[in-house]
Design an enzyme around this catalytic site. Sequence first.
Site, PDB file in Angstrom:
ATOM      1  N   LYS A   1       0.878  -1.165   0.116  1.00  0.00           N
ATOM      2  CA  LYS A   1      -0.070   0.104  -0.136  1.00  0.00           C
ATOM      3  C   LYS A   1       0.852   1.456   0.097  1.00  0.00           C
ATOM      4  O   LYS A   1       1.855   1.242   0.588  1.00  0.00           O
ATOM      5  CB  LYS A   1      -0.734   0.094   1.324  1.00  0.00           C
ATOM      6  CG  LYS A   1      -1.939   1.233   1.362  1.00  0.00           C
ATOM      7  CD  LYS A   1      -2.692   1.007   2.528  1.00  0.00           C
ATOM      8  CE  LYS A   1      -3.966   2.085   2.659  1.00  0.00           C
ATOM      9  NZ  LYS A   1      -4.555   2.115   4.009  1.00  0.00           N
TER      10      LYS A   1
ATOM     11  N   SER B   1      -9.259   2.483   3.192  1.00  0.00           N
ATOM     12  CA  SER B   1      -8.469   3.012   2.264  1.00  0.00           C
ATOM     13  C   SER B   1      -7.340   2.236   1.621  1.00  0.00           C
ATOM     14  O   SER B   1      -6.871   2.798   0.810  1.00  0.00           O
ATOM     15  CB  SER B   1      -7.719   4.212   3.193  1.00  0.00           C
ATOM     16  OG  SER B   1      -7.107   3.578   4.049  1.00  0.00           O
TER      17      SER B   1
ATOM     18  N   SER C   1      -9.526  -0.198   7.520  1.00  0.00           N
ATOM     19  CA  SER C   1      -9.168   0.070   6.381  1.00  0.00           C
ATOM     20  C   SER C   1      -8.600  -1.250   5.525  1.00  0.00           C
ATOM     21  O   SER C   1      -7.936  -1.093   4.501  1.00  0.00           O
ATOM     22  CB  SER C   1      -8.154   1.296   5.964  1.00  0.00           C
ATOM     23  OG  SER C   1      -8.786   2.511   6.157  1.00  0.00           O
TER      24      SER C   1
END
Length: 497
Positions: A96, A171, A195
């Site tokens: 990420k 996210s 997330s």
Amino acid sequence: MTFKLPDSTELKRLAAELNLTLDDIKAEKLLEYMQPIAEGYQFIDGCEDELPASAYRGRDYYYPQADENPFGAWLLKCQIKGAASGPLLGRKVAVKDNIFVADLPLTDGSGVLSELVADFDATVVDRLLNAGAGIVGKTVCEYLCLSGGSATSASGIVQNPRKPGYSTGGSSSGSAALVATGEVDMALGTDQGGSVRIPASWTGVVGMKATRGVVPFSGGVPIEASIEYIGPLTNTVADNALYLEVLAHSGEGDRPDYTSSLGQGPAGLKIAVVKEGFGWPSSAPAVDQCVKSAASHFASLGATVEEISIPDHLTGPAIWGGVVTDGLWQTLKLNGVGFNHEDIYSPALFTAMRNWTARISGAPINAALILLLGRYLEKYHGRYYAKAKNLVRKLRASYDKPLQEYDLLLMPTTVATATNNPESLARASDDQIMQTAFGNTLNTCQFNATGHPAISIPCGQVDGLPVGLMLVGRHHAEKTIYQAAHAFEQSTDWQER
């Protein structure tokens, strides 16, 4: 930049701001007393930054074109080969874009960090490479990781591979999408309010947030130190358990054992269906029913399944919100570095964050809300953060009490299935952004505050969109969570439920 003491005039100005009275004589005397301290700062200036060095090379990267990136999930691609042996040899991993990979850009989903190049590998990245995995790219994440949807990243909208045109959740939007497509074996996400688990729920993959402290956050861009986690997203429970063993292993002593419970089945486990996890005003009845049906399936496998009530679960989002908003604002004021944690501090991040307010004019509505509220809360001098942190103890106890009797708590991960994505960032309405930004955290954020481990697994689908089931365990009971999750996965096909 080298440390330099203020002159007498500046010192008197600072004193006046603090309601201290200094004349010229006292100001000079204070500067004399400060001189040995200044020499300490100058010594620190002359020291090299104590940052970990990686043994793994191959840090070239490129930004893929649309034909290589049909769901908008890749930020960049690379090929960093790990060790020549290990439990993850040959596995492809994506990271990420708020987790450091040395010599690669990091944007945190926004233009705020447009010039940041990571100056070391996050601890989790180092552990994956040491275990033989290869890093094949960075994944798109939402703007400053502040949204539970997938339409706020500066790089564009991330589409759900299960049903393009729909949100992946966020996210960790790109990470979940790439796992769902099978392009990578595992993707790292961060979970600061849900997330990892939210996008796992909306894309039909497995996402784990372990007990606080099990996986180091060092090398992740902070929001608020007390609610931050890094976790694996995978297509199977067995893979998830294997990756968590690697991520949690410091290299000293025996590696954590999460995989040995796989295949044991849930017989003998006591699972509590948490009443308050269902029936939120925004809950989709079909999602609630799907998760309740999954609970019944656990019973058919030999587990004891009973409904219980935890009223404090409903207060969790307010308590978590009191922690995260003040916490984020204070972290931003410190140029994104934050104080009072034992993680590695990044000079590159500190430098890239300087004058960050000059680069937020295009912030999406959800980020603007958090930033403005954080700035406004300064007038209350930390009152709500302090009260919320005290209330976390009560919230934690409200789960710990039933977990003395039950092995696991069960509820929906997200209270509805994926919503439509906007046609483009430019056409995304404020209402669309806000609908997914915070509404997806209703059942997840509590456990960021309390530290309990929680996993999301797919348990069915509604109108072609996955439904996520969340299992929550006692602190450090990841093994029990994997035992139950694996039994469910192996005994049913969620895509046919």
